[in-house]
Write an enzyme that holds these catalytic residues in place. Structure first.
Site, PDB file in Angstrom:
ATOM      1  N   ASP A  57      24.244  -9.978  44.032  1.00  9.91           N
ATOM      2  CA  ASP A  57      23.726  -9.141  43.318  1.00  9.91           C
ATOM      3  C   ASP A  57      22.358  -8.996  42.292  1.00  9.91           C
ATOM      4  OD1 ASP A  57      24.650  -5.842  43.151  1.00  9.91           O
ATOM      5  OD2 ASP A  57      25.835  -6.261  40.836  1.00  9.91           O
ATOM      6  N   ASP A  81      19.567 -19.242  36.390  1.00 13.07           N
ATOM      7  CA  ASP A  81      18.819 -18.493  35.543  1.00 13.07           C
ATOM      8  C   ASP A  81      17.267 -18.854  36.058  1.00 13.07           C
ATOM      9  OD1 ASP A  81      19.278 -20.771  34.599  1.00 13.07           O
ATOM     10  OD2 ASP A  81      19.504 -20.266  32.198  1.00 13.07           O
ATOM     11  N   TYR A 133      33.043 -11.105  40.523  1.00 13.75           N
ATOM     12  CA  TYR A 133      32.900  -9.472  40.615  1.00 13.75           C
ATOM     13  C   TYR A 133      33.706  -8.922  41.940  1.00 13.75           C
ATOM     14  CZ  TYR A 133      29.106  -6.321  42.614  1.00 13.75           C
ATOM     15  OH  TYR A 133      27.656  -5.402  42.999  1.00 13.75           O
ATOM     16  N   LYS A 154      25.303 -21.487  39.006  1.00 14.63           N
ATOM     17  CA  LYS A 154      25.423 -21.786  37.201  1.00 14.63           C
ATOM     18  C   LYS A 154      26.380 -22.453  36.854  1.00 14.63           C
ATOM     19  CE  LYS A 154      23.935 -20.833  32.984  1.00 14.63           C
ATOM     20  NZ  LYS A 154      22.965 -21.019  32.703  1.00 14.63           N
TER      21      LYS A 154
HETATM   22  O1  LIG Z   1      29.522  -0.741  44.953  1.00 13.19           O
HETATM   23  C1  LIG Z   1      28.938  -0.926  43.626  1.00 13.19           C
HETATM   24  O2  LIG Z   1      28.866   0.151  42.543  1.00 13.19           O
HETATM   25  C2  LIG Z   1      27.545  -1.844  43.222  1.00 13.19           C
HETATM   26  C3  LIG Z   1      27.252  -2.766  44.421  1.00 13.19           C
HETATM   27  C4  LIG Z   1      25.712  -3.272  44.133  1.00 13.19           C
HETATM   28  O3  LIG Z   1      25.592  -3.447  43.043  1.00 13.19           O
HETATM   29  C5  LIG Z   1      25.180  -4.227  45.414  1.00 13.19           C
HETATM   30  O4  LIG Z   1      26.564  -4.263  46.720  1.00 13.19           O
HETATM   31  O5  LIG Z   1      23.921  -4.298  45.623  1.00 13.19           O
HETATM   32 MG   LIG Z   2      23.298  -4.737  43.431  1.00 13.81          MG
END
Ligand SMILES: O=C(O)CCC(=O)C(=O)O
Ligand SMILES: [Mg+2]
Ligand SMILES: NC(=O)C1=CN([C@@H]2O[C@H](COP(=O)(O)OP(=O)(O)OC[C@H]3O[C@@H](n4cnc5c(N)ncnc54)[C@H](OP(=O)(O)O)[C@@H]3O)[C@@H](O)[C@H]2O)C=CC1
Length: 417
Positions: free
Chosen positions: A308, A284, A161, A231
């Protein structure tokens, strides 16, 4: 500190952080806020109104927030000659220690990287804390939404991420793929030509500092369990290591012992003497567990991307991301923000639910120790929902509800405080 565009309010003082990381909160703290892109223009002013009303009601004028606007995203780009991420915004958040933000736009598949992720990285806000609870009366797709009561601790600084990736066909992607093949003996890249590539860093230090906060929270809030979600069967040295380091920390720093030979660990809450179970679930499977047996889960510690996904999925169980709050935390800075994004199709319509940002502010008030004002926000939210005076997202799923605008829902919360 002198700022270019940020106007420091004439009245108010800084919150400061002590050596033991506790806060000194003056009665008139200056709190920076980022309005946000898209529906930020709808929800942020409503949040400020509701927070001001709760503080006024709780403290009758003896406490008050001096709000200080700071800029990131589209508004910043206009003011700072195309700079979407002005350095002085970061300086202000560091200097004032507690801030709140609306959502910021991130283009998909190109353009600049996420400003939200950049804020977390630059300020080393390594914990993303997202509580998921049901408010009575909120429409939900599950039969017993009250059984969902969890707090996600999402690692916020590492993982795939973090955006370390190179575009297919770029010299960098080709160089890295070539290195993997020639130097590292990798033969599993199925189509090495024209292949994008990303890197997933997960460290012992990064994992342990997150899990430490999650276990401490489980202890402080007297909760029954912590679940490590990963995972690790597939990504052994990143997600699997996250699990192993998490268990290791529970044993080494919190006196945990293996339960029935492991891998689960039990530890004693030093405050209450009660047992806390530290367990793990593969990501999952967790998505079906939280739907089928939500009451078996309480605090969750997980990696950035899993967190997320899980945040939005769990939010849906208790009514949707319209009321899903969050906090990004380092040891000395806290930046509160909703779980949802900019919902661009609703921008400027005074339509969406401001609940997520208001509940993020409620977390902020507790962070300041202003629990009386925070409690009033919860009362107001409960009252408005039980009176069935709600925004479109709830109204479309509720029998006999009255449809309110975003700002009217804020007024309803104030009325029910
Ligand atoms: O930074 C973004 O555009 C998405 C961030 C996101 O979905 C989150 O932190 O939950
Ligand atoms: Mg998000
Ligand atoms: N931390 C941040 O600032 C975040 C930023 N983003 C960014 O936001 C942009 C849009 O992302 P997108 O994927 O559309 O996700 P969003 O979270 O912005 O919106 C998705 C859907 O969720 C519902 N929703 C969101 N917010 C509310 C609200 N306040 N009240 C009621 N319903 C709400 C709406 O559903 P419906 O259509 O059913 O009404 C909306 O269409 C992207 O640029 C993304 O990168 C995304 C997440 C977090």
């Amino acid at each position: 500190m002198g700022y270019q565009h940020i106007k420091v309010p004439a009245e108010g003082e800084k919150i400061t952080v002590n050596a033991d990381l506790s806060l000194n909160v003056p009665d008139r703290p200056i709190i920076p806020f980022i309005e946000g892109d898209g529906i930020g223009i709808d929800i942020t002013p409503v949040m400020i109104n509701v927070v001001n009303a709760a503080i006024e009601k709780a403290y009758a004028g003896s406490k008050k927030i001096s709000w200080m606007e700071i800029y990131t995203g589209e508004k910043a780009a206009e003011m700072y000659d195309g700079d979407w991420f002005p350095a002085e915004t970061l300086d202000a958040i560091k200097e004032y220690a507690v801030a709140i933000k609306g959502p910021l736009t991130t283009p998909v598949g190109g353009g600049f990287r996420s400003l939200n992720v950049a804020l977390r990285q630059e300020l080393d806000l390594y914990v993303c804390q997202r509580p998921v609870r049901w408010f009575e009366g909120v429409p939900s797709p599950v039969k017993e939404p009250g059984k969902t009561n969890m707090v996600i601790f999402r690692e916020n600084s590492e993982d795939i991420y973090a955006g370390i990736e190179w575009q297919a066909g770029s010299a960098e992607a080709d160089k890295l793929i070539n290195y993997l093949q020639e130097e590292m003996g990798v033969s599993k890249i199925r189509f090495p030509q024209n292949c994008g590539i990303g890197i997933k860093p997960v460290s012992e230090e990064g994992t342990k500092r997150l899990v430490r906060k999650a276990i401490q929270y489980t202890i402080d809030q007297d909760l029954p369990s912590l679940t490590i979600v990963h995972k690790g069967n597939i990504m052994k040295f990143t997600e699997g290591a996250f699990k192993n380091w998490g268990y290791q920390l529970a044993m080494e720093e919190f006196g945990g012992e293996l339960l029935d030979g492991g891998p689960w660990v039990k530890l004693k809450n030093p405050n209450t003497g009660k047992e806390i179970i530290v367990k793990d679930v593969i990501a999952d499977a967790m998505l079906q567990q939280v739907l089928l047996r939500p009451d078996e889960y309480s605090v969750i510690a997980t990696l950035n991307l899993n967190g997320d996904y899980l945040s939005d999925a769990l939010a849906a169980q208790v009514g949707g991301i319209g009321i899903a709050p969050g906090a990004n935390l380092s040891d000395n800075v806290a930046l509160f923000e909703a779980t949802h994004g900019t919902a661009p199709k609703y921008t400027g319509q005074d339509k969406v639910n401001p609940g997520s940002l208001i509940l993020s502010a409620e977390m902020m008030l507790r962070h300041l120790g202003w629990n009386e004002a925070a409690d009033l926000i919860i009362n107001g939210m409960n009252g408005a929902i039980q009176a069935k005076t709600v925004t479109y997202d709830f109204e479309r799923l509720m029998e006999g509800a009255t449809l309110l605008k975003c700002s009217e829902f804020g007024d309803a919360i104030i009325k029910h405080m």
